[in-house]
Motif scaffolding. Structure first.
Motif, PDB file in Angstrom:
ATOM      1  N   VAL A 218     -41.413  24.977  65.442  1.00 45.76           N
ATOM      2  CA  VAL A 218     -41.507  26.348  64.833  1.00 45.76           C
ATOM      3  C   VAL A 218     -42.814  26.899  64.769  1.00 45.76           C
ATOM      4  O   VAL A 218     -43.777  25.971  64.626  1.00 45.76           O
ATOM      5  CB  VAL A 218     -40.675  26.679  63.260  1.00 45.76           C
ATOM      6  N   ASP A 219     -43.059  28.148  65.159  1.00 46.51           N
ATOM      7  CA  ASP A 219     -44.236  28.681  64.909  1.00 46.51           C
ATOM      8  C   ASP A 219     -44.473  29.634  63.567  1.00 46.51           C
ATOM      9  O   ASP A 219     -43.511  30.046  63.059  1.00 46.51           O
ATOM     10  CB  ASP A 219     -44.455  29.835  65.989  1.00 46.51           C
ATOM     11  N   VAL A 220     -45.734  29.362  63.178  1.00 48.83           N
ATOM     12  CA  VAL A 220     -46.005  30.132  61.736  1.00 48.83           C
ATOM     13  C   VAL A 220     -47.126  31.143  62.133  1.00 48.83           C
ATOM     14  O   VAL A 220     -48.148  30.777  62.864  1.00 48.83           O
ATOM     15  CB  VAL A 220     -46.563  29.124  60.680  1.00 48.83           C
TER      16      VAL A 220
ATOM     17  N   VAL B  23     -28.012  17.987  70.156  1.00 50.66           N
ATOM     18  CA  VAL B  23     -29.354  17.371  69.977  1.00 50.66           C
ATOM     19  C   VAL B  23     -30.584  18.277  69.822  1.00 50.66           C
ATOM     20  O   VAL B  23     -31.103  18.402  68.691  1.00 50.66           O
ATOM     21  CB  VAL B  23     -29.716  16.428  70.997  1.00 50.66           C
ATOM     22  N   ALA B  24     -30.415  19.283  70.445  1.00 55.63           N
ATOM     23  CA  ALA B  24     -31.556  20.478  70.460  1.00 55.63           C
ATOM     24  C   ALA B  24     -31.435  21.271  69.351  1.00 55.63           C
ATOM     25  O   ALA B  24     -32.355  21.824  68.411  1.00 55.63           O
ATOM     26  CB  ALA B  24     -31.178  21.363  71.648  1.00 55.63           C
ATOM     27  N   ASP B  25     -30.243  21.392  68.911  1.00 55.22           N
ATOM     28  CA  ASP B  25     -29.706  22.310  67.637  1.00 55.22           C
ATOM     29  C   ASP B  25     -30.071  21.431  66.275  1.00 55.22           C
ATOM     30  O   ASP B  25     -30.851  22.141  65.440  1.00 55.22           O
ATOM     31  CB  ASP B  25     -28.416  22.565  67.561  1.00 55.22           C
ATOM     32  N   ALA B  26     -29.807  20.253  66.339  1.00 55.56           N
ATOM     33  CA  ALA B  26     -30.083  19.408  65.153  1.00 55.56           C
ATOM     34  C   ALA B  26     -31.585  19.102  64.884  1.00 55.56           C
ATOM     35  O   ALA B  26     -32.298  19.287  63.864  1.00 55.56           O
ATOM     36  CB  ALA B  26     -29.328  17.971  65.166  1.00 55.56           C
ATOM     37  N   PHE B  27     -32.191  18.819  66.291  1.00 58.83           N
ATOM     38  CA  PHE B  27     -33.551  18.502  66.101  1.00 58.83           C
ATOM     39  C   PHE B  27     -34.401  19.677  65.867  1.00 58.83           C
ATOM     40  O   PHE B  27     -35.398  19.630  64.941  1.00 58.83           O
ATOM     41  CB  PHE B  27     -33.960  18.052  67.463  1.00 58.83           C
ATOM     42  N   GLY B  28     -33.981  20.824  66.343  1.00 59.44           N
ATOM     43  CA  GLY B  28     -34.583  22.152  66.147  1.00 59.44           C
ATOM     44  C   GLY B  28     -34.503  22.550  64.654  1.00 59.44           C
ATOM     45  O   GLY B  28     -35.558  23.175  64.072  1.00 59.44           O
ATOM     46  N   GLU B  29     -33.278  22.056  63.893  1.00 58.42           N
ATOM     47  CA  GLU B  29     -33.194  22.494  62.581  1.00 58.42           C
ATOM     48  C   GLU B  29     -34.197  21.572  61.620  1.00 58.42           C
ATOM     49  O   GLU B  29     -34.743  21.926  60.733  1.00 58.42           O
ATOM     50  CB  GLU B  29     -31.634  22.046  62.245  1.00 58.42           C
ATOM     51  N   ILE B  30     -34.346  20.328  61.978  1.00 55.51           N
ATOM     52  CA  ILE B  30     -35.171  19.448  61.348  1.00 55.51           C
ATOM     53  C   ILE B  30     -36.398  20.051  61.426  1.00 55.51           C
ATOM     54  O   ILE B  30     -37.217  20.088  60.393  1.00 55.51           O
ATOM     55  CB  ILE B  30     -35.176  18.051  61.743  1.00 55.51           C
ATOM     56  N   ALA B  31     -36.973  20.443  62.584  1.00 54.69           N
ATOM     57  CA  ALA B  31     -38.303  21.278  62.550  1.00 54.69           C
ATOM     58  C   ALA B  31     -38.231  22.420  61.773  1.00 54.69           C
ATOM     59  O   ALA B  31     -39.392  22.666  61.280  1.00 54.69           O
ATOM     60  CB  ALA B  31     -38.557  21.389  64.254  1.00 54.69           C
ATOM     61  N   ASN B  32     -37.246  23.049  61.703  1.00 52.66           N
ATOM     62  CA  ASN B  32     -37.202  24.537  61.085  1.00 52.66           C
ATOM     63  C   ASN B  32     -37.706  23.958  59.514  1.00 52.66           C
ATOM     64  O   ASN B  32     -38.083  24.686  58.881  1.00 52.66           O
ATOM     65  CB  ASN B  32     -35.963  25.080  61.170  1.00 52.66           C
ATOM     66  N   VAL B  33     -36.787  23.113  59.045  1.00 57.32           N
ATOM     67  CA  VAL B  33     -36.896  22.610  57.711  1.00 57.32           C
ATOM     68  C   VAL B  33     -38.330  22.120  57.410  1.00 57.32           C
ATOM     69  O   VAL B  33     -38.974  22.568  56.260  1.00 57.32           O
ATOM     70  CB  VAL B  33     -35.876  21.624  57.266  1.00 57.32           C
TER      71      VAL B  33
ATOM     72  N   LEU C 262     -42.198  32.932  60.134  1.00 60.35           N
ATOM     73  CA  LEU C 262     -41.624  31.860  60.829  1.00 60.35           C
ATOM     74  C   LEU C 262     -40.737  32.162  61.837  1.00 60.35           C
ATOM     75  O   LEU C 262     -39.832  32.907  61.649  1.00 60.35           O
ATOM     76  CB  LEU C 262     -41.074  30.693  59.555  1.00 60.35           C
ATOM     77  N   SER C 263     -40.925  31.386  63.133  1.00 58.94           N
ATOM     78  CA  SER C 263     -39.964  31.743  64.180  1.00 58.94           C
ATOM     79  C   SER C 263     -38.843  31.069  64.149  1.00 58.94           C
ATOM     80  O   SER C 263     -38.994  29.878  63.414  1.00 58.94           O
ATOM     81  CB  SER C 263     -41.016  31.354  65.505  1.00 58.94           C
ATOM     82  N   LEU C 264     -37.964  31.181  64.968  1.00 60.73           N
ATOM     83  CA  LEU C 264     -36.692  30.535  65.202  1.00 60.73           C
ATOM     84  C   LEU C 264     -37.191  29.011  65.990  1.00 60.73           C
ATOM     85  O   LEU C 264     -38.386  29.008  66.564  1.00 60.73           O
ATOM     86  CB  LEU C 264     -35.753  31.258  66.082  1.00 60.73           C
ATOM     87  N   PRO C 265     -36.612  27.714  65.644  1.00 62.61           N
ATOM     88  CA  PRO C 265     -36.981  26.845  66.326  1.00 62.61           C
ATOM     89  C   PRO C 265     -36.694  26.917  67.749  1.00 62.61           C
ATOM     90  O   PRO C 265     -35.988  27.488  68.566  1.00 62.61           O
ATOM     91  CB  PRO C 265     -36.053  25.662  65.685  1.00 62.61           C
ATOM     92  N   ASP C 266     -37.554  25.931  68.498  1.00 60.49           N
ATOM     93  CA  ASP C 266     -37.616  25.889  69.891  1.00 60.49           C
ATOM     94  C   ASP C 266     -37.538  24.334  70.146  1.00 60.49           C
ATOM     95  O   ASP C 266     -38.386  23.614  69.475  1.00 60.49           O
ATOM     96  CB  ASP C 266     -38.926  26.627  70.556  1.00 60.49           C
ATOM     97  N   VAL C 267     -36.936  24.226  71.464  1.00 60.33           N
ATOM     98  CA  VAL C 267     -37.141  22.640  71.752  1.00 60.33           C
ATOM     99  C   VAL C 267     -37.368  22.462  72.878  1.00 60.33           C
ATOM    100  O   VAL C 267     -37.116  23.262  74.204  1.00 60.33           O
ATOM    101  CB  VAL C 267     -35.580  22.004  71.513  1.00 60.33           C
ATOM    102  N   GLY C 268     -38.336  21.561  73.547  1.00 60.98           N
ATOM    103  CA  GLY C 268     -38.626  21.166  74.976  1.00 60.98           C
ATOM    104  C   GLY C 268     -39.720  20.439  74.910  1.00 60.98           C
ATOM    105  O   GLY C 268     -40.114  19.672  73.988  1.00 60.98           O
TER     106      GLY C 268
ATOM    107  N   ASN D 265     -33.720  32.881  58.678  1.00 60.93           N
ATOM    108  CA  ASN D 265     -34.211  33.125  59.988  1.00 60.93           C
ATOM    109  C   ASN D 265     -33.067  33.082  60.890  1.00 60.93           C
ATOM    110  O   ASN D 265     -32.662  31.868  61.079  1.00 60.93           O
ATOM    111  CB  ASN D 265     -35.434  32.542  60.233  1.00 60.93           C
ATOM    112  N   MET D 266     -32.650  34.033  61.556  1.00 58.84           N
ATOM    113  CA  MET D 266     -31.461  34.111  62.836  1.00 58.84           C
ATOM    114  C   MET D 266     -31.892  35.059  63.657  1.00 58.84           C
ATOM    115  O   MET D 266     -32.278  36.211  63.500  1.00 58.84           O
ATOM    116  CB  MET D 266     -30.162  34.131  61.962  1.00 58.84           C
ATOM    117  N   PRO D 267     -31.356  34.849  64.864  1.00 60.81           N
ATOM    118  CA  PRO D 267     -31.284  35.956  65.845  1.00 60.81           C
ATOM    119  C   PRO D 267     -30.310  37.072  65.603  1.00 60.81           C
ATOM    120  O   PRO D 267     -29.475  36.812  64.510  1.00 60.81           O
ATOM    121  CB  PRO D 267     -30.859  34.827  67.426  1.00 60.81           C
ATOM    122  N   VAL D 268     -30.449  38.223  66.290  1.00 60.77           N
ATOM    123  CA  VAL D 268     -29.538  39.210  66.102  1.00 60.77           C
ATOM    124  C   VAL D 268     -29.647  39.746  64.829  1.00 60.77           C
ATOM    125  O   VAL D 268     -29.824  40.985  64.842  1.00 60.77           O
ATOM    126  CB  VAL D 268     -28.063  38.852  66.536  1.00 60.77           C
ATOM    127  N   MET D 269     -29.220  39.105  63.694  1.00 58.65           N
ATOM    128  CA  MET D 269     -29.216  39.888  62.308  1.00 58.65           C
ATOM    129  C   MET D 269     -29.687  38.787  61.448  1.00 58.65           C
ATOM    130  O   MET D 269     -28.927  37.748  61.402  1.00 58.65           O
ATOM    131  CB  MET D 269     -28.081  40.651  62.011  1.00 58.65           C
TER     132      MET D 269
END
Lengths: 127, 195
Positions: free
Chosen positions: B62-64, B102-112, B127-133, A54-58
């Motif tokens: 992340v959204d399912v 922090v957003a990137d790492a915390f988002g990746e934990i949510a993603n996993v 599964l969506s891409l992670p979001d933070v906020g 799951n990644m943006p763009v591609m």
């Protein structure tokens, strides 16, 4: 040996890169599939690509299909490294041309074991 | 021959599972625990003791989307999210940790965590891409499976919460359905500051 790590998470790129560098790989990174294809188009052809789904763009599946459709990139081993762990998704990735599938979360040993199965451990590490 | 539409068939077709029909808290705890050990560190455990989240927490989710639709939301204090980032990155942590890191790492934990929760649910799902906020609002309090844990003594909440409003409660055909369902009335979460 060279490896390309494609993941939209910089944290995950750093983690996978650190594991592969520890095994002796020269590693480059990309934030999505299109960036990954750009690296290959430059002529930097790795033995291994670790690609997220799951990644943006591609996304990773599109990337795998694009690589497999180019005979010049036939030698590249593709390993999906993703949190997509549904069986149907794994089947889709393998059918598209991925060689291996690693589910996040993973350990460094899991990556090393997969590379061993693929014959992609640098010789001094494999011994 | 005529028949009367009682609405029974429509109501049967409207049956939608809530998360507590599909998942138990111990499964979420197990998934999160495995993610922590693999991503954050071998000795990093989540202790199943609830703690009070700070008034200004940060969430990653992340959204399912599938037979069950909702979000997998991790919520903790901002300092704890930064500590998680440092632990996740280990030796690769930059000298100056930025909000983006922090957003990137915390988002990746949510993603996993979210990806593995998705695998435990009936599929196929996307599964969506992670979001933070600020976390998405709880739409239906009956459609929430939440665990509260401590990591290094700091509270972390993991909420698997439906994105859809509650279905109308079944009612006999002669009753008026317009004033029966309290689930539609301003759902709020009982526990999280921004949940």
């Amino acid at each position: 040996m060279r490896a390309l790590v494609i993941d939209d998470s910089r944290a995950m790129r750093r983690i996978v890169t650190a594991i592969l560098e520890g095994l002796g790989y020269e590693v480059r990174g990309a934030g999505h599939g299109r960036e990954g294809l750009d690296v290959l188009d430059e002529g930097w052809i790795p033995e291994l690509v670790c690609v997220d789904w799951n990644m943006p763009v591609m996304d990773g599946l599109q990337f795998v299909s694009a690589v497999r459709s180019n005979p010049a990139w036939r030698s590249i081993t593709l390993m999906m490294v993703t949190s997509e762990s549904e069986h149907t998704q794994i089947v889709r990735a393998l059918a598209a041309g991925a060689h291996e599938y690693v589910i996040k979360p993973f350990t460094a040993d899991a990556i090393r074991d997969k590379l061993g199965l693929l014959g992609l451990l640098p010789q001094e590490v494999a011994l | 021959m005529t028949s009367t539409d009682t609405g029974e068939r429509r109501r049967a077709a409207d049956t939608r599972p809530v998360i507590t029909d599909l998942l138990v808290a111990s499964t979420v705890e197990s998934i999160a625990g495995e993610a922590w050990v693999a991503l954050v560190g071998e000795d990093e455990v989540l202790v199943p003791i609830p703690g009070d989240l700070p008034v200004d927490p940060v969430s990653a989710w992340v959204d399912v989307v599938g037979p069950w639709t909702g979000s997998v939301v991790l919520t903790t204090g901002r300092d704890t999210a930064a500590d998680l980032t440092r632990a996740l990155l280990g030796p690769a942590v930059p000298e100056e940790l930025e909000d983006e890191d922090v957003a990137d790492a915390f988002g990746e934990i949510a993603n996993v965590v979210g990806g593995n929760v998705k695998a435990a649910l009936p599929g196929p799902s996307a599964l969506s891409l992670p979001d933070v906020g600020a976390a998405p609002a709880v739409r239906n309090p009956a459609d929430v499976c939440r665990i509260d844990v401590l990591w290094r003594g700091q509270p972390v909440a993991i909420s698997v919460q439906g994105a859809l409003p509650a279905l109308p409660l079944p009612h006999p055909p002669h009753e008026n359905p317009m004033h029966e369902n309290p689930m539609h009335e301003n759902p709020t979460h009982e526990n999280g500051a921004s949940l």
